[in-house]
Design an enzyme around this catalytic site. Structure first.
Site, short mmCIF file in Angstrom:
data_model
loop_
_atom_site.label_atom_id
_atom_site.label_comp_id
_atom_site.label_asym_id
_atom_site.label_seq_id
_atom_site.Cartn_x
_atom_site.Cartn_y
_atom_site.Cartn_z
N CYS A 331 9.04 47.78 -17.94
CA CYS A 331 10.17 48.03 -17.05
C CYS A 331 9.81 48.67 -15.71
O CYS A 331 10.26 48.16 -14.67
CB CYS A 331 11.29 48.78 -17.76
SG CYS A 331 10.77 49.94 -19.01
N ARG A 360 -0.12 50.35 -26.55
CA ARG A 360 0.44 51.59 -27.08
C ARG A 360 -0.53 52.17 -28.08
O ARG A 360 -1.04 51.44 -28.94
CB ARG A 360 1.78 51.32 -27.78
CG ARG A 360 2.83 50.84 -26.82
CD ARG A 360 4.16 50.62 -27.50
NE ARG A 360 5.10 50.02 -26.56
CZ ARG A 360 6.32 49.61 -26.88
NH1 ARG A 360 6.77 49.75 -28.11
NH2 ARG A 360 7.10 49.07 -25.97
N GLN A 378 4.94 41.49 -24.97
CA GLN A 378 6.38 41.47 -25.16
C GLN A 378 6.97 40.31 -24.39
O GLN A 378 6.58 40.08 -23.24
CB GLN A 378 7.00 42.76 -24.63
CG GLN A 378 6.81 43.94 -25.53
CD GLN A 378 7.56 45.14 -25.00
OE1 GLN A 378 7.44 45.48 -23.83
NE2 GLN A 378 8.31 45.79 -25.86
N ASP A 380 9.50 40.05 -22.64
CA ASP A 380 10.45 40.99 -22.07
C ASP A 380 11.33 40.32 -21.03
O ASP A 380 10.99 39.25 -20.51
CB ASP A 380 9.63 42.08 -21.35
CG ASP A 380 10.27 43.44 -21.48
OD1 ASP A 380 11.47 43.50 -21.77
OD2 ASP A 380 9.54 44.43 -21.28
N HIS A 382 14.30 41.83 -17.88
CA HIS A 382 15.19 42.87 -17.38
C HIS A 382 16.30 42.21 -16.61
O HIS A 382 16.04 41.36 -15.76
CB HIS A 382 14.40 43.87 -16.52
CG HIS A 382 13.34 44.54 -17.32
ND1 HIS A 382 12.01 44.19 -17.25
CD2 HIS A 382 13.44 45.49 -18.29
CE1 HIS A 382 11.33 44.91 -18.13
NE2 HIS A 382 12.16 45.71 -18.76
N LYS A 461 20.43 50.78 -28.12
CA LYS A 461 19.94 49.41 -28.27
C LYS A 461 20.56 48.70 -29.47
O LYS A 461 21.02 49.34 -30.42
CB LYS A 461 18.42 49.39 -28.39
CG LYS A 461 17.88 50.21 -29.54
CD LYS A 461 16.36 50.12 -29.64
CE LYS A 461 15.84 50.84 -30.87
NZ LYS A 461 14.44 50.65 -31.14
N HIS A 507 17.27 45.86 -20.90
CA HIS A 507 15.92 45.49 -21.31
C HIS A 507 16.12 44.68 -22.58
O HIS A 507 16.87 45.11 -23.45
CB HIS A 507 15.08 46.70 -21.70
CG HIS A 507 15.08 47.82 -20.70
ND1 HIS A 507 13.94 48.25 -20.10
CD2 HIS A 507 16.08 48.61 -20.22
CE1 HIS A 507 14.21 49.27 -19.29
NE2 HIS A 507 15.52 49.51 -19.35
#
Length: 638
Positions: A331, A360, A378, A380, A382, A461, A507
């Site tokens: 993000c 991570r 990911q 991902d 946004h 979430k 997200h």
RNA sequence: GCCGAUGUGGCUCAGUGGUAGAGCAGCUCACUCGUAAUGAGCAGGUCGUGGGUUCGACUCCCACCAUCGGCUCCA
């Protein structure tokens, strides 16, 4: 006295009749199948004596409720066996769980697999002794006295924390345990159980507490149910993506990079097919795609709050004496792209996707194949939008996720996670965001479970937990609504009024992590990918070397049609090469010999259905390319 | 990170104080074969890493690393 039965009928009984006796009165067969009762909504023992006016339901052994009673009693029988075999054992807790039961023990001696066998034998003996299981209520102080003198420190702690002034104990023979119940009426009712594994577990699940030894087991009403369950465990083992990943040469893991998977050519084919599919669907849903760097300056992470809230999970490095972090999320980088130009209210929503590789730091003991890694991609995106667009955008994501899971034949469950303890941002904003998510779920008529305090630090979430074809669930997709990052990064768009306004962010992911999703797919399909995902889609097998030239010409034709195809012209018998292709889970094997080469055909053998007979090459090409184009093939539910 | 177990050729595993063995896979040769393993031969390992004990360690001891089953955590 009057007792109401589940069918609404009311029966007259004498005071003091037990649930078991009521069952017997209804029918001897019911009595035989009864393991417990439900009186006014509470699970009770068969020996329980309902009051006048109570409603009584008999729990029979073929029900879900019965299973938890059986397993709970199995846990007690196991604890009894352990107490018999190992002096000085301290008992912690022993509940029934989804697939069985466990009991936590504190004992100097370390359990070994041989101990499990011995414990199981002792349990069998306890079952054969058919000890009656009886309940007794005692005052809390008496209970404390009892467990204290027995040196059962964990029970002491449990009792101290219990509400009310009375607690109940269950005993069977010489064994006695603090327990709310209910339980089977006697140990002889335990028919089918098996101890499965030994593990460490912290007392009360807190890593600051002492590590206890946990024994896992499972129990069922019938031997045959237990066998089905054990067969399922076997099946799960066969499907293990770590094993299949090796067998099918999809990926590997190495000591040199713990938690950092290596994808092999076959694995990359699966990966790329998934990504192609993903790009198609996202383009159709109005997404654009970006790519942002993996290493970014400390100041960005301080600004986003990751430096403060997420540091234990991050990797760091220095460049020219400045601190940088390896991104754990996409993000902040994505936000820089948003900020690189001015945005009009007309541009919103901006749906900005990124296949971002994040790192991570996971604790060493938690790594697990592709399911739990330290670097993952990911899928991902946004979404930046106006407040009035929030609901529609959330619904749009829900629908997109739904269409993906459908394509793979995954049923799924939805959870809503709310504000966690380490949250940033005000309560107002959290309430607003949480309500928006809830509103979208309700607008879509989706059932969901609430996970209090499980949200991300910047927003609540929705999580999608999908169920694979042998019934296990995995968290994949997530939708997080965020009012905080736009604030922190001072994101703006120019409104109709010509002034700056604050956008809202979503997200979201569909696969979650490509790595994990591929792992799940491997297990879901048991390695037998649908044709569109298969690394090798067809293998041509010439009968003898007389047919090599023809085999290669068939392969060429397939390759030209975009089919991933190989010729197995090794000097081996036909059966050998069939077997080899079958083990590699190639969807189609095309046998070509004299008959086929003279008629420009192939003899089709399908991975699932065996020999399908000869068809012209042309028509096989059409069949397989159709199957690939439509991405058909959902695994059979087991 | 914590508790326990495991680590031997590409894979699956045997060996257990006297300097490594099988099957499969690989390679070579023969066989030319019709829907889940043809036969013969060859090659392949500093036994996870580093220390220690010992005349001698794959084997015993210690530390570390990785993996597995869990706990905690999570995409």
């Amino acid at each position: 006295m009057r007792i109401t039965l589940p069918d609404g009928s009311v029966k007259e009984y004498n005071q003091g009749i037990s649930v078991g006796e009521i069952a017997l009165d209804i029918s001897p067969r019911l009595r035989k199948a009864a393991v417990a009762g439900i009186v006014d909504g509470e699970m009770v023992d068969l020996s329980y004596q309902p009051r006048d006016g109570a409603s009584v339901k008999i729990v029979t052994e073929d029900t879900e409720e019965a299973l938890s009673v059986i397993r709970h009693s199995a846990a007690h029988v196991m604890a009894q066996a352990v107490s018999r075999l190992f002096g000085g054992v301290k008992l912690a807790i022993g509940p029934a769980i989804d697939d069985g039961f466990y009991y936590d023990f504190d004992l100097e001696h370390r359990f070994t697999p041989e101990d499990l066998e011995a414990i199981e034998k002792e349990m069998q003996r306890i079952v054969e002794q058919n000890l009656p299981i009886t309940r007794a209520e005692v005052s809390k102080s008496a209970a404390l006295e009892k467990v204290r003198s027995a040196g059962q420190i964990y029970k002491e702690e449990l009792i101290s924390d219990l509400e009310g002034d009375h607690v109940s104990f269950y005993s069977q023979g010489e064994f006695e345990d603090l327990c709310r119940g209910p339980h089977l009426e006697s140990t002889g009712r335990l028919k089918a159980f098996k101890l499965l594994s030994i593990a460490g577990a912290y007392w009360r699940g807190d890593e600051r507490n002492k590590m206890l030894q946990r024994i896992y087991g499972t129990a069922f009403a019938k031997r045959s149910d237990l066998e089905v369950h054990l067969a399922r465990l076997e099946e799960a083992k066969k499907r293990d993506h770590r094993k299949l990943g090796k067998d099918l040469d999809l990926f590997s893991l190495h000591e040199e990079g713990p938690g950092f998977p290596f994808f092999h050519p076959n694995g990359v084919i699966v990966w790329n097919e998934l990504v192609n599919y993903w790009r198609e669907k996202h383009a159709a849903a109005g997404y654009v795609e970006i790519k942002t760097p993996i290493v970014l300056n400390r100041s960005l992470w301080e600004n986003s709050g990751h430096w403060e809230k997420y540091r234990e999970n991050m990797y760091f490095t220095q460049i020219d004496e400045q601190d940088f972090a390896v991104k754990p999320m996409n993000c902040p980088g994505g936000i820089l792209v948003y900020q690189s130009s001015l945005h009009s209210y007309r541009d919103l929503p901006i749906r900005c996707a990124e296949l971002g590789l994040v790192h991570r730091h996971e604790k060493s003991g938690t790594l697990h194949g592709l399911f739990r890694v330290r670097a993952f991609t990911q899928d991902d995106a946004h979404i930046y939008m106006r407040r009035d667009q929030v609901q529609d955008e959330i619904i749009g994501v829900i629908d997109l996720v739904d269409s993906f899971y459908r394509a793979f034949g995954f049923p799924y469950r939805v959870e809503l996670s709310t504000k966690p303890e380490n949250a940033i941002g005000s309560d107002d904003i959290w309430d607003l965001a949480t309500d928006a998510l809830r509103g979208a779920l309700e607008a879509r008529g989706l059932d969901y479970r609430v996970n209090e305090g499980d949200g991300a630090f910047y927003g609540p979430k929705i999580d999608f937990h999908l169920e694979d074809c042998i019934g296990r669930t995995w968290q994949c997709g997530t939708i997080q609504l965020d009012f905080v990052m736009p604030e922190r990064f001072d994101l703006t768009y120019v409104g109709e009024d010509g002034r700056k306004h604050r956008p809202v962010m979503i997200h979201r992911t569909v696969f979650g992590s490509l790595e994990r999703f591929i792992g799940i797919l491997i297990e879901h399909y048991a390695g037998a990918f649908p044709v569109w995902l298969s690394p090798v889609q067809a293998v041509v097998i010439p009968v003898t070397d007389m047919h090599h030239a023809y085999a290669h010409s068939v392969a060429r034709e397939l390759a030209e049609a975009g089919v991933r195809c190989r010729v197995d012209d090794r000097n081996e018998k036909l059966g050998y090469r069939i077997r080899d292709a079958q083990l590699l889970k190639v969807p189609y094997m095309l046998v070509v010999g004299d008959n086929e080469s003279s008629s420009r055909s192939v003899s089709v053998r399908s991975r699932e259905h065996g020999d399908r007979g000869s068809v012209p090459v042309e028509s096989f090409v059409k069949t397989i390319t159709d199957e690939i184009r439509t991405r058909s093939g959902v695994p059979q539910k087991r």
